[in-house]
Each structure stands twice: as structure tokens, then as C-alpha cells.
Design a protein around this motif. Sequence first.
Motif, short mmCIF file in Angstrom:
data_model
loop_
_atom_site.label_atom_id
_atom_site.label_comp_id
_atom_site.label_asym_id
_atom_site.label_seq_id
_atom_site.Cartn_x
_atom_site.Cartn_y
_atom_site.Cartn_z
N ALA A 1 0.84 -1.21 0.00
CA ALA A 1 0.00 0.00 0.00
C ALA A 1 0.87 1.25 0.00
O ALA A 1 0.57 2.23 -0.70
CB ALA A 1 -0.94 -0.01 1.19
N GLY A 2 1.94 1.25 0.76
CA GLY A 2 2.83 2.40 0.81
C GLY A 2 3.53 2.65 -0.51
O GLY A 2 3.65 3.81 -0.95
N VAL A 3 3.98 1.59 -1.16
CA VAL A 3 4.65 1.73 -2.46
C VAL A 3 3.64 2.25 -3.50
O VAL A 3 3.96 3.17 -4.27
CB VAL A 3 5.27 0.39 -2.91
CG1 VAL A 3 5.81 0.49 -4.34
CG2 VAL A 3 6.39 -0.03 -1.97
N PHE A 4 2.44 1.70 -3.50
CA PHE A 4 1.41 2.16 -4.44
C PHE A 4 1.07 3.63 -4.18
O PHE A 4 0.92 4.41 -5.12
CB PHE A 4 0.16 1.31 -4.35
CG PHE A 4 0.27 -0.08 -4.91
CD1 PHE A 4 1.38 -0.50 -5.66
CD2 PHE A 4 -0.74 -0.99 -4.70
CE1 PHE A 4 1.47 -1.78 -6.17
CE2 PHE A 4 -0.66 -2.28 -5.21
CZ PHE A 4 0.44 -2.68 -5.95
N ALA A 5 0.95 4.01 -2.90
CA ALA A 5 0.63 5.40 -2.57
C ALA A 5 1.72 6.35 -3.03
O ALA A 5 1.43 7.43 -3.56
CB ALA A 5 0.40 5.54 -1.07
N MET A 6 2.97 5.96 -2.84
CA MET A 6 4.07 6.81 -3.29
C MET A 6 4.03 6.99 -4.81
O MET A 6 4.27 8.09 -5.32
CB MET A 6 5.41 6.24 -2.86
CG MET A 6 5.71 6.49 -1.39
SD MET A 6 7.37 6.01 -0.92
CE MET A 6 8.36 7.16 -1.85
N ALA A 7 3.73 5.91 -5.52
CA ALA A 7 3.66 6.00 -6.99
C ALA A 7 2.51 6.91 -7.42
O ALA A 7 2.66 7.71 -8.34
CB ALA A 7 3.49 4.61 -7.59
N THR A 8 1.39 6.80 -6.73
CA THR A 8 0.23 7.64 -7.05
C THR A 8 0.55 9.10 -6.77
O THR A 8 0.24 9.98 -7.57
CB THR A 8 -1.00 7.18 -6.24
OG1 THR A 8 -1.29 5.82 -6.58
CG2 THR A 8 -2.20 8.06 -6.51
N ASN A 9 1.19 9.36 -5.64
CA ASN A 9 1.56 10.74 -5.29
C ASN A 9 2.58 11.30 -6.26
O ASN A 9 2.50 12.47 -6.63
CB ASN A 9 2.09 10.81 -3.86
CG ASN A 9 1.03 10.55 -2.83
OD1 ASN A 9 -0.17 10.69 -3.11
ND2 ASN A 9 1.43 10.14 -1.65
N SER A 10 3.53 10.48 -6.69
CA SER A 10 4.54 10.93 -7.67
C SER A 10 3.88 11.28 -8.99
O SER A 10 4.23 12.26 -9.64
CB SER A 10 5.60 9.85 -7.90
OG SER A 10 6.35 9.68 -6.72
N ALA A 11 2.91 10.45 -9.41
CA ALA A 11 2.21 10.71 -10.68
C ALA A 11 1.38 11.98 -10.58
O ALA A 11 1.28 12.73 -11.55
CB ALA A 11 1.32 9.51 -11.04
N ALA A 12 0.81 12.25 -9.41
CA ALA A 12 0.01 13.45 -9.24
C ALA A 12 0.86 14.71 -9.26
O ALA A 12 0.36 15.78 -9.61
CB ALA A 12 -0.78 13.36 -7.92
N ASP A 13 2.12 14.56 -8.90
CA ASP A 13 3.02 15.71 -8.88
C ASP A 13 3.49 16.13 -10.28
O ASP A 13 4.05 17.21 -10.45
CB ASP A 13 4.25 15.42 -8.02
CG ASP A 13 3.91 15.32 -6.55
OD1 ASP A 13 2.84 15.83 -6.14
OD2 ASP A 13 4.71 14.75 -5.79
#
Length: 112
Positions: free
Chosen positions: A99-111
Motif C-alpha cells: 500500500a505504501g509503495v502504491f501510494a508513493m507511486a500515485t503521489n509521484s504521478a500526481a506531482d
Amino acid sequence: MLRKLEAALADCAARHITVTYAQMAARIGLEGPGRIAKLTDALETLMEQDAQSRAPLRAALVVGRSAGGLPARGFFMKAAELGLGAGQTPQAFHASQVAGVFAMATNSAADI
């Protein structure tokens, strides 16, 4: 090889998927005898880097084919060596890392 592995894990994270050890080995071009051991060594190196930077463990995205969706036992042994996962079941620890890895990827994509 680490750069290829990091790129492959980043792609898996962006797609919110896990892959087996054999699939990852093939994806980064590891072949022949010992390919899984080489992959495991590289994943443990990334685990050390992630733990040092207090990031979720990207290695959690690589799972055993017959492990019920979990990484191999060595993943949990290395995590314990790094002081991670104490007091959690393997399933809960793994789920939190994914979940943490997926969240980081989602946050990176949003940036972007």
C-alpha cells in the motif's frame, strides 16, 4: 542491474501490480541458473536503501508464485534484520508495504 530493477518496480508500482520472482527476473533480463538468487540479492539491496530512507519497501512488489501472494521468507527475514515489521503478521506487514509503495507511486504521478 539495480537501475533496471528500480525501473521495473516503479512501473509495477505505477500500475498497482505485483509480479513473481520469475516474472521480475525475466523482465530485467536475468537468465540461467542463479537468476532468482541474483534478483533476491538486488531486492535486499533496495530494501536496505528503502529502510535507510524510511520509504516503503519496493521489494514487497515481488512475490512468490506459490506463496499466497506474499514474498519469500527471505523478504521477512531481511525486514526483521532492518528492524521492520515487528508485531505484525507477515500478511499485514506485506499489505502495508505494498500500500505504501502504491501510494508513493500515485503521489509521484500526481506531482507531474
